[in-house]
Design an enzyme around this catalytic site. Sequence first.
Site, PDB file in Angstrom:
ATOM      1  CG  HIS A 233     -51.633 -41.075  51.086  1.00  0.00           C
ATOM      2  ND1 HIS A 233     -51.586 -39.753  51.182  1.00  0.00           N
ATOM      3  CD2 HIS A 233     -52.847 -41.434  50.894  1.00  0.00           C
ATOM      4  CE1 HIS A 233     -52.626 -39.304  50.811  1.00  0.00           C
ATOM      5  NE2 HIS A 233     -53.413 -40.175  50.723  1.00  0.00           N
ATOM      6  CB  CYS A 234     -53.435 -43.453  56.441  1.00  0.00           C
ATOM      7  SG  CYS A 234     -54.743 -44.263  57.111  1.00  0.00           S
ATOM      8  CB  VAL A 235     -56.863 -44.670  51.797  1.00  0.00           C
ATOM      9  CG1 VAL A 235     -55.845 -44.860  50.526  1.00  0.00           C
ATOM     10  CG2 VAL A 235     -57.006 -46.057  52.476  1.00  0.00           C
TER      11      VAL A 235
END
Length: 380
Positions: A233-235
């Site tokens: 999950h890429c912020v």
Amino acid sequence: NRWLTCRSLPPGALERIADTVVDRVRIPWFAGAVKVNVSLVPPLVLLPVLLHIAALHFLLGLIILTSLPVVVLWYYYLTHRRKERTLFFLSLGLFSLGYMYYVFLQEVVPRGHVGYSQVVALTCGLILMLAALTRAKRDPGYLPIPASNEMSLQQDLPNKSVRGSSNGLHGVTISGAASGRALNGEVKSYCRMSAEKLEGVKRDWCAKCQLVKPARAGHCRLCGRCVRRLDHHCVWINSCVGEQNHQAFILALSFFMVTAVYGITLTLHTICRGRTPFVALFYCPGAYSDYSSALSFTCVWYCAIVTAGMGYILLIQLLNISYNVTEREARLALRDNTGRRLLGGLVIDTGQYNRGFLCNWGHFVSLGSSPPQRSAEDIV
């Protein structure tokens, strides 16, 4: 009153106060007040202020540019620990791009050392990066949530026990096989699930989404969904990176790196004439001779810090693709001590899907081009 007088507060009082304040931050509009996401505001306000303060003196620039990454990492740790989604990082990234481009056009281009074609090339790189980012923000490959009637069946499936007798035996139909009848308590034309397969279903069962995950799929605790070939999950895009958007994610990082390095080079050639970009980044005597040069030089250092961080992320991604391993699989391999550390620990080779450099990249290039394999919940 308790807070101001330093008396003890009831449990959760500050959280309720903060939630109320956040809910009241709205902008009046014709169709009604529009709620503003508070995480969008700090980058829009603090970034220009901090960069202008850093341009006043060399020591101020050193303090601010050193503390900014620390604050960002601290906020990332805080939101990651609370399992919260935030638009802060996406807002910081997009506004940083826009503001750096504005400073470049406002402070660097008017000096006359940057040609029209160079401005066009930089603009095209920025547009391509935003286009790839837009594609990366789309569906990463979410698994469809089963219908309510299928959900009850799938909830019972992992908890069923396999018995030797035919009474109470549970089977799974195979797509394309002829349906059978139950005669004398026996089930015909059904594929009986062995104990090993049942254990695999238990292992791949997602209790949150109530479905059986296909191979390499994973559940994102921030998005609350299962994603095919989940990488992480890429912020920075506020979304997962999975089977459907991994290629666009790599393209966005690559376009960003090329555009950022090109913009840094053009700016350093303008404000530090006669020096190579690498030398000028650390030694530029005339950088603080006027405020315009100081602001441009400060923005160059800010871009260099961000570019170094994104370059590290891109390097890890390219190495993982070369060994056909995802970030999620690497973390699980480290936790279970089932992977090999290679290249000084930069990559974790699980050996499960590694088929060689060329085959691994061929597999990555073909992601999303063919219809996904039917998962277990489709077969049930």
